[in-house]
Design an enzyme around this catalytic site. Sequence first.
Site, PDB file in Angstrom:
ATOM      1  N   SER A  22      38.940 -21.086 -25.847  1.00 49.84           N
ATOM      2  CA  SER A  22      39.031 -22.397 -24.838  1.00 49.84           C
ATOM      3  C   SER A  22      38.752 -23.308 -25.827  1.00 49.84           C
ATOM      4  CB  SER A  22      38.233 -22.162 -23.859  1.00 49.84           C
ATOM      5  OG  SER A  22      38.053 -23.623 -23.081  1.00 49.84           O
ATOM      6  N   LEU A  23      39.650 -24.574 -25.471  1.00 56.93           N
ATOM      7  CA  LEU A  23      39.704 -25.772 -26.147  1.00 56.93           C
ATOM      8  C   LEU A  23      38.879 -26.664 -25.502  1.00 56.93           C
ATOM      9  CD1 LEU A  23      43.444 -25.958 -27.118  1.00 56.93           C
ATOM     10  CD2 LEU A  23      41.720 -25.490 -28.703  1.00 56.93           C
ATOM     11  N   THR A  69      39.133 -20.395 -16.154  1.00 53.06           N
ATOM     12  CA  THR A  69      40.215 -19.727 -16.641  1.00 53.06           C
ATOM     13  C   THR A  69      40.361 -18.518 -16.604  1.00 53.06           C
ATOM     14  OG1 THR A  69      41.577 -20.188 -19.024  1.00 53.06           O
ATOM     15  CG2 THR A  69      39.094 -19.667 -18.992  1.00 53.06           C
ATOM     16  N   LYS A  73      40.885 -17.584 -12.074  1.00 50.92           N
ATOM     17  CA  LYS A  73      41.398 -18.614 -11.277  1.00 50.92           C
ATOM     18  C   LYS A  73      41.568 -18.239 -10.033  1.00 50.92           C
ATOM     19  CE  LYS A  73      43.483 -21.732 -14.780  1.00 50.92           C
ATOM     20  NZ  LYS A  73      44.667 -22.355 -14.968  1.00 50.92           N
ATOM     21  N   ASN A  94      40.878 -24.501 -10.917  1.00 58.66           N
ATOM     22  CA  ASN A  94      40.441 -24.356 -12.457  1.00 58.66           C
ATOM     23  C   ASN A  94      39.351 -25.223 -12.513  1.00 58.66           C
ATOM     24  OD1 ASN A  94      41.440 -27.267 -12.277  1.00 58.66           O
ATOM     25  ND2 ASN A  94      42.286 -26.989 -14.201  1.00 58.66           N
ATOM     26  N   GLY A 136      54.820 -17.702 -13.298  1.00 58.63           N
ATOM     27  CA  GLY A 136      53.407 -17.202 -13.300  1.00 58.63           C
ATOM     28  C   GLY A 136      52.510 -18.156 -12.802  1.00 58.63           C
ATOM     29  N   ALA A 138      50.716 -20.881 -14.103  1.00 61.86           N
ATOM     30  CA  ALA A 138      51.212 -22.421 -14.420  1.00 61.86           C
ATOM     31  C   ALA A 138      52.125 -22.907 -13.641  1.00 61.86           C
ATOM     32  CB  ALA A 138      51.632 -22.658 -15.869  1.00 61.86           C
ATOM     33  N   TYR A 234      51.437 -25.949 -26.255  1.00 57.56           N
ATOM     34  CA  TYR A 234      51.026 -27.122 -27.226  1.00 57.56           C
ATOM     35  C   TYR A 234      51.056 -26.584 -28.391  1.00 57.56           C
ATOM     36  CZ  TYR A 234      46.740 -24.833 -25.249  1.00 57.56           C
ATOM     37  OH  TYR A 234      45.878 -24.042 -24.797  1.00 57.56           O
ATOM     38  N   GLY A 255      52.767 -29.766 -24.203  1.00 56.49           N
ATOM     39  CA  GLY A 255      51.802 -29.235 -23.279  1.00 56.49           C
ATOM     40  C   GLY A 255      50.455 -29.795 -23.596  1.00 56.49           C
TER      41      GLY A 255
HETATM   42  P1  NAP Z   1      51.497 -16.064 -16.696  1.00 50.23           P
HETATM   43  O1  NAP Z   1      50.787 -16.383 -15.351  1.00 50.23           O
HETATM   44  O2  NAP Z   1      51.287 -14.953 -17.474  1.00 50.23           O
HETATM   45  O3  NAP Z   1      53.143 -16.482 -16.393  1.00 50.23           O
HETATM   46  C1  NAP Z   1      53.986 -16.262 -17.479  1.00 50.23           C
HETATM   47  C2  NAP Z   1      55.614 -16.302 -16.792  1.00 50.23           C
HETATM   48  O4  NAP Z   1      56.518 -16.271 -17.894  1.00 50.23           O
HETATM   49  C3  NAP Z   1      56.046 -15.110 -15.952  1.00 50.23           C
HETATM   50  O5  NAP Z   1      56.348 -15.591 -15.010  1.00 50.23           O
HETATM   51  C4  NAP Z   1      56.632 -14.279 -16.866  1.00 50.23           C
HETATM   52  O6  NAP Z   1      57.454 -13.688 -16.206  1.00 50.23           O
HETATM   53  C5  NAP Z   1      57.281 -15.264 -17.831  1.00 50.23           C
HETATM   54  N1  NAP Z   1      57.569 -14.715 -18.976  1.00 50.23           N
HETATM   55  C6  NAP Z   1      56.881 -14.130 -19.944  1.00 50.23           C
HETATM   56  N2  NAP Z   1      57.569 -13.789 -21.024  1.00 50.23           N
HETATM   57  C7  NAP Z   1      58.965 -13.814 -20.761  1.00 50.23           C
HETATM   58  C8  NAP Z   1      60.188 -13.666 -21.321  1.00 50.23           C
HETATM   59  N3  NAP Z   1      60.031 -13.055 -22.598  1.00 50.23           N
HETATM   60  N4  NAP Z   1      61.311 -14.016 -20.598  1.00 50.23           N
HETATM   61  C9  NAP Z   1      61.277 -14.553 -19.509  1.00 50.23           C
HETATM   62  N5  NAP Z   1      60.065 -14.827 -18.748  1.00 50.23           N
HETATM   63  C10 NAP Z   1      58.979 -14.695 -19.336  1.00 50.23           C
HETATM   64  O7  NAP Z   1      50.901 -17.322 -17.654  1.00 50.23           O
HETATM   65  P2  NAP Z   1      50.540 -19.068 -17.573  1.00 50.23           P
HETATM   66  O8  NAP Z   1      49.214 -18.929 -17.103  1.00 50.23           O
HETATM   67  O9  NAP Z   1      51.595 -19.436 -16.108  1.00 50.23           O
HETATM   68  O10 NAP Z   1      51.063 -19.735 -18.774  1.00 50.23           O
HETATM   69  C11 NAP Z   1      52.274 -19.827 -19.226  1.00 50.23           C
HETATM   70  C12 NAP Z   1      52.275 -20.676 -20.382  1.00 50.23           C
HETATM   71  O11 NAP Z   1      51.887 -22.156 -20.045  1.00 50.23           O
HETATM   72  C13 NAP Z   1      51.424 -20.154 -21.334  1.00 50.23           C
HETATM   73  O12 NAP Z   1      52.122 -20.585 -22.684  1.00 50.23           O
HETATM   74  C14 NAP Z   1      50.017 -21.043 -21.738  1.00 50.23           C
HETATM   75  O13 NAP Z   1      49.664 -21.463 -22.670  1.00 50.23           O
HETATM   76  C15 NAP Z   1      50.894 -22.581 -20.880  1.00 50.23           C
HETATM   77  N6  NAP Z   1      50.082 -23.424 -20.146  1.00 50.23           N
HETATM   78  C16 NAP Z   1      49.798 -24.594 -20.555  1.00 50.23           C
HETATM   79  C17 NAP Z   1      48.948 -25.519 -19.977  1.00 50.23           C
HETATM   80  C18 NAP Z   1      48.440 -26.765 -20.347  1.00 50.23           C
HETATM   81  O14 NAP Z   1      47.571 -27.393 -20.053  1.00 50.23           O
HETATM   82  N7  NAP Z   1      49.406 -27.500 -21.364  1.00 50.23           N
HETATM   83  C19 NAP Z   1      48.247 -24.854 -18.564  1.00 50.23           C
HETATM   84  C20 NAP Z   1      48.666 -23.794 -18.233  1.00 50.23           C
HETATM   85  C21 NAP Z   1      49.321 -22.990 -18.909  1.00 50.23           C
HETATM   86  P3  NAP Z   1      57.366 -12.318 -15.313  1.00 50.23           P
HETATM   87  O15 NAP Z   1      56.626 -12.880 -14.034  1.00 50.23           O
HETATM   88  O16 NAP Z   1      58.510 -11.824 -14.910  1.00 50.23           O
HETATM   89  O17 NAP Z   1      56.410 -11.524 -16.044  1.00 50.23           O
END
Ligand code: NAP
Length: 292
Positions: A22-23, A69, A73, A94, A136, A138, A234, A255
């Site tokens: 965690s950052l 986290t 969540k 969160n 997903g 986010a 990010y 991000g």
């Molecule tokens: P998550 O709940 O696991 O959701 C990931 C989504 O991406 C799911 O819908 C998944 O599809 C889809 N996916 C994964 N691999 C794929 C592929 N090869 N082709 C097509 N779709 C794909 O994860 P999350 O918590 O939403 O996080 C997602 C990203 O956002 C991460 O990289 C995370 O680090 C980033 N994030 C950043 C912040 C920020 O503050 N900047 C905050 C939150 C998240 P399926 O549903 O079909 O499995």
Amino acid sequence: MTKLITGKTKLLGVIGHPVEHSLSPVMHNAAIAQLGLDYIYLPFPIEPQNLEVAIAGLAAVGVVGFNVTIPHKQAIIPLLSEITPLAQTIGAVNTVSRQNNQWVGTNTDIEGFIAPLQTTYKQDWSQKVAVILGNGGAARAVVAGCTQLGFAQIHVVGRNMQKLEEFRNSWSDSPLAEKFQVHQWEELPKLIPQANLLVNTTPIGMYPKVDESPLSVEEIANLPTGAIAYDLIYIPKPTQFLEQAQKQGAIVIDGLEMLVQQGVAALKIWLQQEMPVEVMRQALQNHLGLGE
Ligand code: NAP
């Protein structure tokens, strides 16, 4: 200089499993130091089966507030006395604060996501189209954020129809259900030329798989002029997706700012004062070796 911890030092933290990466401690302790407050922000690794007892324990030791986290969540919701309408809408918490001896949960990811769109790239979104890749956790904050900004159309694109349906059905009790449409990945060639905002919420392109991108160069080439490409990832900075979009003349947002702004919003809830945003941003950039 090492912080002096005394019997009066107040506790903040983040719960997760794992939580080592965690950052938030870096960013929040930098702000606390800058403000000269007698607080400390700690990582609390909590396994899912210990969540309930841990929450009671955090109350017992007088923790003022904590971030939540993965994987807690959603699981934390029934353990809280109250959750804000915003967190209810997203279906995830969160940020938790202690109010009148009760735990109150909210969600600052929406605020984090929309911050750069409301400030740096501010415009009238009411005639604009948002296309969101991924369905997903986010993506939920991104859909809610786009709704809040008033986008004319919001399209959520996923690779698995069943999960897309579940995503849509999970909002069935919410007015938000009317505000977006779900599509399969194959429909992207039709959607990209309409997108004024294209958001990647999938982990595709995230470190260490930095050569990957959710879209091909040809697909990104169909983005209209002036579109905004927003990647929630990010690291790396920029991702392949953003690098390609920038080459096409798109405005790009990574991000990091979302991460900073969701943290700023959480700290504001606990400390009830303005935050040193630049100090928090710099602390993260230094920690991540981004040296900007
Ligand atoms: P998550 O709940 O696991 O959701 C990931 C989504 O991406 C799911 O819908 C998944 O599809 C889809 N996916 C994964 N691999 C794929 C592929 N090869 N082709 C097509 N779709 C794909 O994860 P999350 O918590 O939403 O996080 C997602 C990203 O956002 C991460 O990289 C995370 O680090 C980033 N994030 C950043 C912040 C920020 O503050 N900047 C905050 C939150 C998240 P399926 O549903 O079909 O499995």
